[in-house]
Design a protein around this motif. Sequence first.
Motif, PDB file in Angstrom:
ATOM      1  N   VAL A 173     -52.809  32.312   9.884  1.00  0.00           N
ATOM      2  CA  VAL A 173     -53.085  31.210   9.196  1.00  0.00           C
ATOM      3  C   VAL A 173     -53.657  31.889   7.733  1.00  0.00           C
ATOM      4  O   VAL A 173     -53.248  31.611   6.705  1.00  0.00           O
ATOM      5  N   LYS A 174     -54.483  32.944   7.939  1.00  0.00           N
ATOM      6  CA  LYS A 174     -55.096  33.365   6.712  1.00  0.00           C
ATOM      7  C   LYS A 174     -54.087  34.197   6.042  1.00  0.00           C
ATOM      8  O   LYS A 174     -53.958  34.111   4.800  1.00  0.00           O
ATOM      9  N   VAL A 175     -53.183  34.973   6.883  1.00  0.00           N
ATOM     10  CA  VAL A 175     -52.269  35.735   6.139  1.00  0.00           C
ATOM     11  C   VAL A 175     -51.053  34.815   5.541  1.00  0.00           C
ATOM     12  O   VAL A 175     -50.819  35.354   4.308  1.00  0.00           O
ATOM     13  N   ARG A 232     -51.518  31.927   4.152  1.00  0.00           N
ATOM     14  CA  ARG A 232     -52.151  31.505   3.150  1.00  0.00           C
ATOM     15  C   ARG A 232     -52.213  32.339   1.946  1.00  0.00           C
ATOM     16  O   ARG A 232     -51.774  31.967   0.774  1.00  0.00           O
ATOM     17  N   GLY A 233     -52.424  33.509   2.318  1.00  0.00           N
ATOM     18  CA  GLY A 233     -52.418  34.538   1.022  1.00  0.00           C
ATOM     19  C   GLY A 233     -50.938  34.700   0.637  1.00  0.00           C
ATOM     20  O   GLY A 233     -50.628  34.999  -0.593  1.00  0.00           O
ATOM     21  N   MET A 234     -49.839  34.638   1.661  1.00  0.00           N
ATOM     22  CA  MET A 234     -48.616  34.708   1.120  1.00  0.00           C
ATOM     23  C   MET A 234     -48.064  33.645   0.092  1.00  0.00           C
ATOM     24  O   MET A 234     -47.715  33.772  -0.879  1.00  0.00           O
ATOM     25  N   ALA A 235     -48.830  32.601   0.591  1.00  0.00           N
ATOM     26  CA  ALA A 235     -48.336  31.282  -0.175  1.00  0.00           C
ATOM     27  C   ALA A 235     -49.225  31.315  -1.586  1.00  0.00           C
ATOM     28  O   ALA A 235     -48.287  30.871  -2.634  1.00  0.00           O
ATOM     29  N   GLU A 236     -50.326  31.791  -1.616  1.00  0.00           N
ATOM     30  CA  GLU A 236     -50.974  32.158  -3.006  1.00  0.00           C
ATOM     31  C   GLU A 236     -50.133  33.147  -3.933  1.00  0.00           C
ATOM     32  O   GLU A 236     -50.041  33.119  -5.013  1.00  0.00           O
ATOM     33  N   GLU A 237     -49.642  34.186  -3.180  1.00  0.00           N
ATOM     34  CA  GLU A 237     -48.715  35.079  -4.061  1.00  0.00           C
ATOM     35  C   GLU A 237     -47.689  34.392  -4.543  1.00  0.00           C
ATOM     36  O   GLU A 237     -47.133  34.672  -5.746  1.00  0.00           O
ATOM     37  N   ALA A 238     -46.889  33.427  -3.668  1.00  0.00           N
ATOM     38  CA  ALA A 238     -46.061  32.626  -4.350  1.00  0.00           C
ATOM     39  C   ALA A 238     -46.270  31.689  -5.492  1.00  0.00           C
ATOM     40  O   ALA A 238     -45.671  31.559  -6.240  1.00  0.00           O
TER      41      ALA A 238
END
Length: 188
Positions: A117-119, A121-127
């Motif tokens: 989930v943390k991973v 969320r990080g990907m979503a923040e990059e997007a």
Amino acid sequence: MAESVQEVKQQAKKSMEKALEALQRHFARVRTGRASLALLDGIRVEYYGTPTPLNQVASLSIPEPRLIAIQPWDKSVIPAIEKAILQSELDLNPTNDGNVVRVPIPKLTEERRKELVKVVRGMAEEARVAVRNARREANSELDRLQKEKAISEDDQRRMKDEIQKLTDEYVAKVDQVLKQKEAEIMEV
């Protein structure tokens, strides 16, 4: 004149759409508790000295919800397939019967689910950052057009508002995709 303003908006929308598509591709590679062929997308097999995508040396299928079957067209490539999967960062343990490589998808532990989930969320923040960058580029292009007197201040302001609405729309789409992926990961 009006064309260039619309082009700025179209370019921003295209960039935002690419950010969303990239996020969805990245999410497809994140292992949940169920089998997905997208999981093996990044895997390359050493085939006659050339790193080759797995789907070009074998047919892939999902005979069961938690199993991926890999049927190589050339049986001599089976050890290379197993090696490539073991070396990937997917934590999968392939087995073979001489004809087919089977990749069982293990259940995720609660701890691993939280890490994933943390991973994501990080990907979503990059997007989201990519979407905001598209907005920033569009706004600076509008500023340039206004400075060159190609558009009026009113047009510039109106277009900036439209681009902000577009940004909000794509950030909401990113959040929606993230919510679905989190639910998929946490599903036991």
